[in-house]
Design a protein around this motif. Structure first.
Motif, PDB file in Angstrom:
ATOM      1  N   ASP A   1     -13.086  -2.182 -13.274  1.00 31.09           N
ATOM      2  CA  ASP A   1     -12.684  -0.776 -13.205  1.00 31.09           C
ATOM      3  C   ASP A   1     -12.888  -0.210 -11.800  1.00 31.09           C
ATOM      4  O   ASP A   1     -13.456   0.865 -11.623  1.00 31.09           O
ATOM      5  CB  ASP A   1     -13.475   0.053 -14.228  1.00 31.09           C
ATOM      6  CG  ASP A   1     -12.897   1.456 -14.402  1.00 31.09           C
ATOM      7  OD1 ASP A   1     -11.679   1.614 -14.198  1.00 31.09           O
ATOM      8  OD2 ASP A   1     -13.661   2.374 -14.734  1.00 31.09           O
ATOM      9  N   MET A   2     -12.429  -0.966 -10.802  1.00 34.07           N
ATOM     10  CA  MET A   2     -12.536  -0.490  -9.431  1.00 34.07           C
ATOM     11  C   MET A   2     -11.214  -0.694  -8.700  1.00 34.07           C
ATOM     12  O   MET A   2     -10.439  -1.590  -9.066  1.00 34.07           O
ATOM     13  CB  MET A   2     -13.675  -1.193  -8.682  1.00 34.07           C
ATOM     14  CG  MET A   2     -13.493  -2.688  -8.508  1.00 34.07           C
ATOM     15  SD  MET A   2     -14.788  -3.454  -7.461  1.00 34.07           S
ATOM     16  CE  MET A   2     -16.285  -3.143  -8.379  1.00 34.07           C
ATOM     17  N   PRO A   3     -10.917   0.128  -7.714  1.00 32.79           N
ATOM     18  CA  PRO A   3      -9.672  -0.044  -6.963  1.00 32.79           C
ATOM     19  C   PRO A   3      -9.707  -1.301  -6.110  1.00 32.79           C
ATOM     20  O   PRO A   3     -10.786  -1.794  -5.739  1.00 32.79           O
ATOM     21  CB  PRO A   3      -9.601   1.219  -6.102  1.00 32.79           C
ATOM     22  CG  PRO A   3     -11.012   1.689  -5.989  1.00 32.79           C
ATOM     23  CD  PRO A   3     -11.686   1.297  -7.264  1.00 32.79           C
ATOM     24  N   ALA A   4      -8.526  -1.795  -5.781  1.00 31.57           N
ATOM     25  CA  ALA A   4      -8.407  -2.987  -4.947  1.00 31.57           C
ATOM     26  C   ALA A   4      -7.161  -2.866  -4.091  1.00 31.57           C
ATOM     27  O   ALA A   4      -6.255  -2.085  -4.387  1.00 31.57           O
ATOM     28  CB  ALA A   4      -8.349  -4.248  -5.805  1.00 31.57           C
ATOM     29  N   ALA A   5      -7.126  -3.647  -3.030  1.00 36.46           N
ATOM     30  CA  ALA A   5      -5.967  -3.630  -2.142  1.00 36.46           C
ATOM     31  C   ALA A   5      -5.782  -5.010  -1.530  1.00 36.46           C
ATOM     32  O   ALA A   5      -6.710  -5.823  -1.474  1.00 36.46           O
ATOM     33  CB  ALA A   5      -6.131  -2.585  -1.049  1.00 36.46           C
ATOM     34  N   LEU A   6      -4.567  -5.252  -1.065  1.00 34.08           N
ATOM     35  CA  LEU A   6      -4.194  -6.504  -0.406  1.00 34.08           C
ATOM     36  C   LEU A   6      -3.880  -6.197   1.052  1.00 34.08           C
ATOM     37  O   LEU A   6      -3.098  -5.296   1.346  1.00 34.08           O
ATOM     38  CB  LEU A   6      -2.986  -7.130  -1.101  1.00 34.08           C
ATOM     39  CG  LEU A   6      -2.452  -8.439  -0.516  1.00 34.08           C
ATOM     40  CD1 LEU A   6      -3.517  -9.538  -0.610  1.00 34.08           C
ATOM     41  CD2 LEU A   6      -1.181  -8.868  -1.255  1.00 34.08           C
ATOM     42  N   VAL A   7      -4.493  -6.968   1.955  1.00 31.48           N
ATOM     43  CA  VAL A   7      -4.467  -6.635   3.379  1.00 31.48           C
ATOM     44  C   VAL A   7      -4.035  -7.849   4.195  1.00 31.48           C
ATOM     45  O   VAL A   7      -4.436  -8.977   3.903  1.00 31.48           O
ATOM     46  CB  VAL A   7      -5.866  -6.183   3.849  1.00 31.48           C
ATOM     47  CG1 VAL A   7      -5.829  -5.686   5.288  1.00 31.48           C
ATOM     48  CG2 VAL A   7      -6.446  -5.125   2.916  1.00 31.48           C
ATOM     49  N   SER A   8      -3.257  -7.613   5.246  1.00 35.68           N
ATOM     50  CA  SER A   8      -2.957  -8.673   6.208  1.00 35.68           C
ATOM     51  C   SER A   8      -4.138  -8.858   7.136  1.00 35.68           C
ATOM     52  O   SER A   8      -4.565  -7.916   7.817  1.00 35.68           O
ATOM     53  CB  SER A   8      -1.715  -8.330   7.035  1.00 35.68           C
ATOM     54  OG  SER A   8      -1.575  -9.266   8.101  1.00 35.68           O
ATOM     55  N   GLY A   9      -4.645 -10.077   7.183  1.00 36.59           N
ATOM     56  CA  GLY A   9      -5.733 -10.389   8.090  1.00 36.59           C
ATOM     57  C   GLY A   9      -5.248 -10.892   9.430  1.00 36.59           C
ATOM     58  O   GLY A   9      -6.060 -11.330  10.256  1.00 36.59           O
ATOM     59  N   MET A  10      -3.934 -10.824   9.656  1.00 37.98           N
ATOM     60  CA  MET A  10      -3.381 -11.254  10.929  1.00 37.98           C
ATOM     61  C   MET A  10      -3.011 -10.062  11.810  1.00 37.98           C
ATOM     62  O   MET A  10      -2.341 -10.218  12.831  1.00 37.98           O
ATOM     63  CB  MET A  10      -2.147 -12.142  10.694  1.00 37.98           C
ATOM     64  CG  MET A  10      -2.383 -13.287   9.727  1.00 37.98           C
ATOM     65  SD  MET A  10      -3.859 -14.281  10.104  1.00 37.98           S
ATOM     66  CE  MET A  10      -3.303 -15.180  11.555  1.00 37.98           C
ATOM     67  N   ASP A  11      -3.455  -8.880  11.434  1.00 39.66           N
ATOM     68  CA  ASP A  11      -3.210  -7.659  12.197  1.00 39.66           C
ATOM     69  C   ASP A  11      -4.489  -6.834  12.178  1.00 39.66           C
ATOM     70  O   ASP A  11      -4.911  -6.359  11.122  1.00 39.66           O
ATOM     71  CB  ASP A  11      -2.046  -6.875  11.598  1.00 39.66           C
ATOM     72  CG  ASP A  11      -1.629  -5.681  12.445  1.00 39.66           C
ATOM     73  OD1 ASP A  11      -2.498  -5.095  13.117  1.00 39.66           O
ATOM     74  OD2 ASP A  11      -0.444  -5.324  12.417  1.00 39.66           O
ATOM     75  N   VAL A  12      -5.112  -6.669  13.334  1.00 39.53           N
ATOM     76  CA  VAL A  12      -6.401  -5.985  13.398  1.00 39.53           C
ATOM     77  C   VAL A  12      -6.280  -4.518  12.992  1.00 39.53           C
ATOM     78  O   VAL A  12      -7.233  -3.945  12.436  1.00 39.53           O
ATOM     79  CB  VAL A  12      -7.016  -6.127  14.813  1.00 39.53           C
ATOM     80  CG1 VAL A  12      -6.227  -5.348  15.854  1.00 39.53           C
ATOM     81  CG2 VAL A  12      -8.479  -5.743  14.819  1.00 39.53           C
ATOM     82  N   PHE A  13      -5.099  -3.908  13.222  1.00 32.79           N
ATOM     83  CA  PHE A  13      -4.913  -2.513  12.799  1.00 32.79           C
ATOM     84  C   PHE A  13      -4.915  -2.397  11.281  1.00 32.79           C
ATOM     85  O   PHE A  13      -5.488  -1.465  10.716  1.00 32.79           O
ATOM     86  CB  PHE A  13      -3.605  -1.948  13.349  1.00 32.79           C
ATOM     87  CG  PHE A  13      -3.529  -1.857  14.848  1.00 32.79           C
ATOM     88  CD1 PHE A  13      -4.674  -1.911  15.637  1.00 32.79           C
ATOM     89  CD2 PHE A  13      -2.306  -1.725  15.484  1.00 32.79           C
ATOM     90  CE1 PHE A  13      -4.604  -1.826  17.016  1.00 32.79           C
ATOM     91  CE2 PHE A  13      -2.226  -1.644  16.871  1.00 32.79           C
ATOM     92  CZ  PHE A  13      -3.378  -1.696  17.636  1.00 32.79           C
ATOM     93  N   SER A  14      -4.258  -3.328  10.617  1.00 29.83           N
ATOM     94  CA  SER A  14      -4.206  -3.308   9.151  1.00 29.83           C
ATOM     95  C   SER A  14      -5.605  -3.452   8.560  1.00 29.83           C
ATOM     96  O   SER A  14      -5.958  -2.761   7.595  1.00 29.83           O
ATOM     97  CB  SER A  14      -3.289  -4.420   8.637  1.00 29.83           C
ATOM     98  OG  SER A  14      -1.981  -4.282   9.141  1.00 29.83           O
TER      99      SER A  14
END
Length: 402
Positions: free
Chosen positions: A275-288
């Motif tokens: 019951d917690m939020p989650a996200a998917l992130v690009s680890g090939m972009d330091v800004f992301s």
């Protein structure tokens, strides 16, 4: 507990007065319909219904994404100086790790060695998203990059790998156990997944002390199927801990691809069970990475733990002894075309923040910095045997070893 004890005491008193009193109490409880006497203290009980709906249960979930090339430096509140600092951090990590590989081959580094080459945007973006020195970080054994990103000096870091007394842990931690008390880096842990409950404990400590700080807990994709990961996330959600759990999905758990090891390869979906939020992130972009970690760290400060899956790629094998023969032909070159350092370098040049020559000069400076770190490590002495138990226990004696 006090309410429970009071109910037991009252029951004992009723038994002492005879069966009639007990029958009267039972009758009153039954008349109320909830199995408890109307005047009995109310303790906690489940709010979960046992009435099962006849229709199928349907729920809809939304997961945020942080793709590459979606943010500018203005979007992540980074000025020109910070961009150069991020470039320096990522480049230092890359040059440090390349020399570590060389020094291992020269037998100056013993034991295990897990290199971070390819994942530098994860450490750098994360560190630039938190309050360094106040927030806490804990990670697994691929930890050199994280330590350097957090400000550990290259000389003592290399000396630690050499097992020298001038190392960051006086030669007792080695490759898998980087620590920095001042920067609040709590390791560097060698047992897969075992540090995740420690991360939850650090987050609990922040809450217990009334601190407005968070804990970032990093782990590899291979640790997701460990029980400790699930236990820690469950407790973090129950206690509203200021914890951001970050999966560095570098595609392979040792030599097994994540989609062959996990029945659900979208690892961020593990958050559904807690019951917690989650996200998917690009680890090939330091800004992301910076944007995602900042957003979720701020949620954590409000008592909302969360899960991030940051997809990245390690260019080396699992450890220095792994030839990575399991990769398909051309895979590594394809992944290198998305290199995070090259992406940032091109961005800096395109936005007239620095020239290519200026960035090359920084790279040359950092190459020399790492060579100086090697000289420092080679010239340092090994710790004396008398120091074997120093800085192991907080107490002055070694009674735990008797």
């Amino acid at each position: 507990m006090a309410s429970s004890n009071e109910v037991v005491d009252e029951s004992n008193a009723q038994d002492a007065t005879g069966d009639a009193a007990a029958e009267d109490t039972t009758s009153d409880a039954a008349s109320s319909g909830d199995g408890v006497a109307d005047d009995a203290p109310k303790g906690p009980w489940t709010e979960q219904s046992i009435v099962i709906p006849s229709d199928p249960i349907t729920e809809e979930y939304t997961f945020d994404t942080y793709p590459a090339d979606a943010y500018t430096h203005d979007d992540v509140d980074a000025d020109a100086d910070e961009l150069i600092e991020m470039f320096r951090s990522m480049t230092l990590q890359r040059r440090f790790e390349q020399r570590c590989r060389q020094q291992y081959q020269k037998q100056n580094i013993s034991g295990f060695l897990h290199l971070y080459i390819g994942q530098e945007a994860v450490s750098t973006g994360s560190v630039h998203a938190i309050r360094l020195g106040e927030d806490s970080v804990i990670t697994a054994y691929r930890d050199h990059g994280m330590g350097l990103a957090m400000g550990m000096e290259p000389g003592p870091s290399m000396a630690e790998l050499f097992g020298k007394g001038t190392g960051s842990s006086r030669g007792k931690g080695g490759s898998m156990h980087f620590f920095d008390k001042e920067q609040r880096l709590f390791g560097g842990h060698g047992i897969v997944g075992a540090h995740v409950p420690v991360g939850a404990g650090i987050a609990f400590a922040h809450t217990y002390r009334g601190e407005d700080n968070v804990c970032l807990c990093f782990l590899g994709d291979g640790a997701v199927n460990q029980g400790a990961f699930h236990e820690a996330l469950n407790l973090a959600s129950l206690y509203d801990l200021p914890l951001v759990t970050i999966i560095e999905n570098n595609q392979y758990a040792m030599g097994t691809a994540v989609d062959r090891a996990s029945s659900e390869p979208d690892l961020f979906k593990q958050a559904l069970s807690y019951d917690m939020p989650a996200a998917l992130v690009s680890g090939m972009d330091v800004f992301s990475v910076k944007k995602a970690v900042h957003d979720h760290a701020e949620m954590a400060r409000q008592g909302q733990p969360s899960l991030l899956e940051i997809r990245t790629y390690r260019y080396q094998g699992h450890s220095i002894s792994d030839p990575a023969a399991y990769r398909k032909e051309g895979e590594l070159d394809e992944r290198k075309s998305e290199d995070a350092i090259v992406r940032l370098q091109r961005y800096i040049i395109a936005n007239d923040i620095a020239t290519e020559d200026e960035l090359d000069a920084i790279d040359d400076e950092l190459k020399q910095t790492v060579l100086d770190a090697i000289d420092f490590a080679e010239e340092s002495d090994f710790p004396d045997e008398s120091e074997l138990y120093d800085h192991v226990y907080a107490q002055d004696d070694y009674r735990f070893l008797n």
